[in-house]
Design a protein around this motif. Structure first.
Motif, PDB file in Angstrom:
ATOM      1  N   ILE A 212      46.271  43.238  35.522  1.00 24.17           N
ATOM      2  CA  ILE A 212      45.707  44.441  36.133  1.00 24.17           C
ATOM      3  C   ILE A 212      46.471  44.763  37.404  1.00 24.17           C
ATOM      4  O   ILE A 212      47.143  43.913  37.979  1.00 24.17           O
ATOM      5  N   ASN A 214      46.216  47.850  40.918  1.00 21.16           N
ATOM      6  CA  ASN A 214      45.281  48.770  41.559  1.00 21.16           C
ATOM      7  C   ASN A 214      45.190  50.101  40.836  1.00 21.16           C
ATOM      8  O   ASN A 214      44.200  50.809  40.937  1.00 21.16           O
ATOM      9  N   TRP A 217      42.781  49.547  37.950  1.00 16.85           N
ATOM     10  CA  TRP A 217      41.463  49.212  38.462  1.00 16.85           C
ATOM     11  C   TRP A 217      40.612  50.475  38.647  1.00 16.85           C
ATOM     12  O   TRP A 217      39.394  50.428  38.616  1.00 16.85           O
ATOM     13  N   TYR A 244      32.761  41.353  40.338  1.00 17.85           N
ATOM     14  CA  TYR A 244      34.118  41.270  39.801  1.00 17.85           C
ATOM     15  C   TYR A 244      34.232  39.966  39.019  1.00 17.85           C
ATOM     16  O   TYR A 244      33.848  38.918  39.505  1.00 17.85           O
ATOM     17  N   ARG A 248      39.978  40.607  35.022  1.00 17.53           N
ATOM     18  CA  ARG A 248      40.278  41.989  34.614  1.00 17.53           C
ATOM     19  C   ARG A 248      39.020  42.764  34.269  1.00 17.53           C
ATOM     20  O   ARG A 248      39.088  43.756  33.568  1.00 17.53           O
ATOM     21  N   SER A 431      39.545  46.041  46.301  1.00 22.97           N
ATOM     22  CA  SER A 431      40.740  45.803  45.504  1.00 22.97           C
ATOM     23  C   SER A 431      40.650  44.410  44.892  1.00 22.97           C
ATOM     24  O   SER A 431      40.495  43.421  45.613  1.00 22.97           O
ATOM     25  N   PRO A 432      40.759  44.318  43.598  1.00 20.48           N
ATOM     26  CA  PRO A 432      40.615  43.003  42.950  1.00 20.48           C
ATOM     27  C   PRO A 432      41.715  42.047  43.375  1.00 20.48           C
ATOM     28  O   PRO A 432      41.552  40.842  43.306  1.00 20.48           O
TER      29      PRO A 432
END
Lengths: 505, 511
Positions: A212, A214, A217, A244, A248, A431-432
């Motif tokens: 993944i 951003n 996402w 989260y 992903r 943001s992951p």
């Protein structure tokens, strides 16, 4: 997530029997211990969260006498390792995991979240936990009376993954002692949703499979907004937490009492209400909606329109290649229109998706075809927007009461990232890729310097790390939910009494 | 000290009746009133009726219910069903509207009320009966509800006190566009325009209209569904079903007390037995066909008269010398239905399973065959004479065949290519028929496909039967049971005394 095991999986791997026995011993303490535990919990509730997260400081290098740990061997003092060392450690390294479970995992809040009250209730006591052990064996139907017992057993077993199931009619550990197996059935569980970026592979161009960035996402952001609106506005649920999943995907847990006690048929109704994209990659046009659009769908369309422009057309450029553009053409209704567009796009290769989308209307205006129906084109365009933006749920997770789902705050073994709750008020900022990893967190504890001004309360380990905002958000969420629960309970009981009077016939 | 007087009646308890009488206490004093044509059957009747009325009314209602069920078996659309049922309803269970000038209104409604409660008693005993009864009573209710006069229906719904909140004008304006989209319908290019002001919406918990929510047919806000009047039928019907289910369960619990009444119990038992109708008609000798030699060694000859589901089973049996459990069950029940005796049946299965030893057969299969005939098993199985042959409905809806299984309905469970191949192998090669079968299958009218094939295979005989007046139209009605297929096929082929020798090639299996 695809790897979520369904309820049918039972203990696999070596000697689950022995494990079972061991655990039963560990988790079912002798009877006289019982009042102790309850008292402890009662008091623990009063002085909020002081001793729950033992701090290794001060002084830094000496293991504190942790009131919770029974034997010294339980406690591992983190030997001062260099940053490089930690950074290169595997996310499911037992030492890292032990420190994480011991010093950072919010056991108390997890307990309160699943228990819906500060003192133990059957909601927690009969709740199933499932562990994936380091040797990949899976232990199902574990249950604990208190958060301490759960913590202790987790430290003993060191699972790489913890999953949460429903609350049953009786203690899941004792299910085999029941006379009739029909007496053991799931009663309640949070309403859950699971959205996974791999389901977007046919429309995202930036990444695929487990990767993944951003850019993609943003699909999750859109999904959260739409589902959140449905759950809050349409169904009236209040206590919704998004988590989260560590790699992903994203999970939602709805903790309202009315949501928890829904049976499978009601869950299926909500799933059906949400389901818009039907069929697999081979089934052609996947969105075919009745007109006029249902209020929920027109609202979703409004929510998604701007995302479609920015996050899909511009960022993903989904119809860049001729093969991909052909996919778009197949979704349009009029043959003459399709031919005209194809000709135009073949003439100018490399045209962006943004322009291609604009071309549709431009070409449609000039069409002379008699059969052309502007209404049908508008409908088709709406369907396309939804197909490229509307949430793609793994709907089976939501339909079944007894589906397991990974617990928040567990470490994802692949990425080392913590499954953190997402504050939906600041959804766009999340943001992951910035979610703390287990390696980073342990380093942060070590690097923490005591402030000049000594704080009044001892500082918890988690407060020294970047996990702090997530745990604080979780705490706030759990407190609000417990508050709602207290009010809710009374109203519910009164209504229950009214329904009691039935007639004989 | 105050001495307590134990003889004094406590003033609060003075008027309390015996609790057992209490539930009947009030209605006993007044005749039931029937202000509405429709009835939710909330209160049981209390007045006296004769034993004869008791039985007659119940039978009349049963007739209606059985016919309704048959309509659903034949996949009739609601409109078709209504049309089909109208003359029957007028004859057996008329219910006139308040606006009609009929003098019979009260009598009609009384009969409707009483017959419903009599059948409740008859059908409360087992879970299957309860489910079936609820299903058909709901069908009847829906039919009547749909046919009711709009104003009277409204009054009836009002009287139910369903705890609906009518949406205020203010709220209607607030959600104007949302509500409007749930009452606007687009058919083709035409859009019907409705007005919010003329429409009444009611507000209920979304869990009370699950089907409407799932299909996104209602506007939803804060857990409440805004149901337009058009969809209120769904609400009322759901409520009707739910209440009836609950009530039947309570009746079932109260039933043992009724056993003491030796006048009613036999009638009730008789009624519930008859209701098992479509299946049970074919047990034992009921369908024994004159002139047919129904024996194990003659089955191959008779197979030409079998419907596709059974001839497919027969072919599979001959090909593999074996059938899986569900296949054995479906086929042996059918054979039982055409009149194959237990001894012959055992012989038939023993010979058919030619690859297995006597020992294995005795151990694993003999018991099953005997069980089907009610020769062994629990008390109720033996008393009831085993199972009933499966109806089309059952074959269509239960236990879809898995890999290696040959049971089920070919029209439903085969894909079109395999079905066409099967039909062609049995000699149905007519293009028009195959096309018709395909269309029926696409429309999910599987029984129509089967009947289409039947009519094609027997077209000469049917024509003659009609011309000669041997069979009436009623006797040639749609087939909804495999055993009926056999019976009719056999009779038609035997007509005129010409015994056709079956061609061996038709029956003998390849391999």
């Amino acid at each position: 997530m695809a790897e979520e095991p369904v309820a049918a999986v039972v203990e696999r791997g070596q000697s689950p029997k022995e494990d079972d026995v061991d655990m039963a011993d560990a988790a079912a303490p002798p009877a006289q211990e019982k009042p102790d535990v309850n008292l402890d919990d009662l008091f623990a509730d009063m002085d909020s969260d002081d001793e729950e997260f033992p701090s290794s400081k001060p002084p830094p290098q000496i293991a504190t006498q942790d009131s919770n740990s029974s034997s010294p061997s339980d406690e591992v003092v983190l030997t001062p390792t260099s940053d490089q060392n930690i950074a290169h450690m595997n996310a499911s390294d037992p030492e890292l995991l032990r420190s994480f479970y011991q010093r950072l995992f919010p056991w108390r809040y997890l307990f309160q979240w699943l228990n819906h009250s500060p003192t133990p209730t059957p909601d927690f006591e009969n709740r199933e936990f499932a562990f994936t052990l380091p040797n990949d064996a899976m232990l199902r139907y574990m249950s604990y009376r208190t958060s301490d017992l759960l913590r202790k057993d987790v430290l003993r077993l060191m699972p790489t993954r913890i999953e949460i199931g429903p609350s049953y009619t009786t203690n899941p550990r004792e299910r085999k002692m029941l006379q009739n197996t029909a007496g053991f059935r799931p009663l309640s569980k949070e309403l859950c949703f699971d959205i996974d970026l791999t389901d977007y592979d046919d429309i995202r161009t930036c990444c695929d499979k487990a990767n993944i960035c951003n850019k993609c996402w943003r699909f999750m952001v859109m999904a959260v907004k739409v589902v959140e609106a449905v759950l809050r506005d349409d169904f009236g649920f209040k206590h919704i937490m998004w988590v989260y999943s560590g790699r992903r995907g994203i999970h939602a847990w709805v903790s309202d009492k009315s949501a928890r006690t829904m049976d499978d048929s009601k869950r299926k109704v909500i799933a059906g209400y949400l389901e818009v994209i039907i069929g697999g990659a081979q089934s052609g046009k996947r969105v075919n909606l009745r007109r006029p659009l249902h209020p929920h769908l027109s609202r979703s369309l409004d929510l998604l329109k701007s995302h479609f422009q920015d996050d899909v057309l511009e960022a993903q450029d989904p119809w860049q290649t001729p093969a991909r553009a052909e996919k778009l053409l197949q979704l349009l209704p009029d043959k003459d229109l399709r031919d005209a567009l194809r000709k135009k796009w073949d003439a100018s290769p490399g045209r962006s998706s943004l322009s291609k989308w604009a071309d549709i209307d431009a070409v449609a205006k000039t069409t002379t075809s008699k059969s052309f129906d502007p209404r049908a084109l508008l409908d088709a365009k709406q369907d396309i927007v939804l197909e490229y933006t509307y949430p793609r749920l793994d709907i089976n997770v939501s339909k079944k009461l007894n589906h397991l789902l990974k617990s928040p705050f567990v470490i994802h073994p692949g990425t080392g990232r913590v499954c953190v709750p997402i504050d939906t008020r600041r959804l766009d900022d999340f943001s992951p890729l910035e979610v703390p990893t287990i390696q980073g967190l342990i380093r942060e504890i070590d690097e923490w310097k005591e402030p000049e001004v000594k704080p009044e309360k001892p500082v918890h380990d988690w407060e020294k790390t970047s996990l702090k905002p997530y745990i604080e958000y979780f705490r706030g969420f759990v407190n609000a939910m417990m508050k709602g629960e207290r009010g809710d309970g009374k109203v519910k009981r009164e209504r229950g009494e009214e329904e009691g009077d039935g007639e004989l016939w | 000290m105050i001495r307590q007087d134990f003889n004094r009646v406590d003033p609060k308890r003075r008027n309390v009746l015996d609790h057992r009488k209490k539930q009947f206490a009030e209605p006993a004093f007044k005749e039931s009133q029937y202000p509405h044509r429709l009835n939710f059957y909330a209160t049981p009747p209390t007045a006296d009726i004769t034993l004869e009325q008791f039985e007659q009314w119940a039978i009349d209602r049963l007739r209606i219910l059985a016919e309704l069920e048959a309509c659903s078996f034949r996949n009739k659309s609601p409109a078709e069903t209504a049309q089909h049922m109208k003359p029957l309803l007028d004859k057996y269970l008329p219910l006139d509207a308040n606006s009609s000038s009929s003098t019979q209104i009260t009598a009609q409604r009384q009969k409707d009320h009483y017959s419903h409660f009599i059948l409740r008693l008859a059908f409360a005993s087992t879970k299957e009966l309860r489910q079936r009864f609820t299903r058909v009573e709901t069908m009847l209710f829906r039919l009547r509800f749909g046919a009711d006069d709009t104003r009277e229906r409204h009054a009836f719904v009002q009287s139910l006190n369903l705890d609906w909140e009518i949406v205020s004008d203010e709220e209607k304006r607030k959600y104007q566009s949302e509500l409007l989209s749930t009452i606007t319908y687009t058919v083709g290019k035409k859009t019907t325009h409705a007005s919010i002001d003329e429409e009444t919406f009611c507000k209920v918990d979304w869990t009370r209209v699950p089907d409407l929510v799932e299909q996104r047919r209602v506007f939803l806000h804060a857990g409440k569904a805004y149901v337009p009047s058009k969809e209120q039928q769904s609400l009322v019907v759901t409520e009707f079903t739910a209440r009836l289910e609950r009530a039947l369960e309570l009746t079932a619990r109260a039933l043992p007390r009724l056993d003491e009444d030796d006048r009613l119990t036999p009638i009730l038992n008789h009624l519930s037995k008859n209701f098992v109708a479509p299946d049970a008609n074919y047990t034992g000798s009921a369908t024994a066909v004159d002139g047919a030699e129904i024996t194990a060694r003659n089955i191959d000859n008779l197979a030409q008269h079998f419907p596709m589901c059974m001839s497919h089973l027969h072919r599979s049996l001959r090909r593999d010398a074996h059938l899986k459990h569900n296949g054995r069950l479906q086929y042996s029940l059918f054979l039982k239905g055409i009149g194959l005796s237990l001894d012959e049946s055992l012989l038939f299965w023993r010979q058919s399973f030619s690859k297995i030893t006597e020992d294995t057969f005795n151990k694993e299969y003999r018991y099953n065959v005997r069980h089907v005939y009610g020769d062994v098993g629990g008390d109720s199985n033996r008393r009831g004479g085993g199972y009933s042959p499966y109806s089309c409905q059952k074959i269509l809806t239960e236990h879809a065949p898995g890999p290696g299984e040959a049971h089920g309905c070919p029209y439903r469970h085969f894909n079109m290519e395999n079905l066409a191949a099967l039909l062609q192998s049995t000699g149905v090669t007519d293009r028009a028929v195959l096309q018709g079968v395909k269309e029926d299958k696409d429309k999910q009218k599987f029984h129509l496909a089967c009947n289409r094939v039947f009519e094609h295979v027997h077209k000469n005989e049917i024509k003659r039967a009609k011309d000669d007046g041997i069979m009436t139209q009623a006797q040639l009605d749609t087939i909804i049971h495999p055993n009926e297929y056999f019976k009719r096929s056999f009779l038609l082929k035997q007509m005129g005394g010409i015994k056709q020798q079956p061609q061996d090639s038709d029956v003998k299996m390849e391999g």
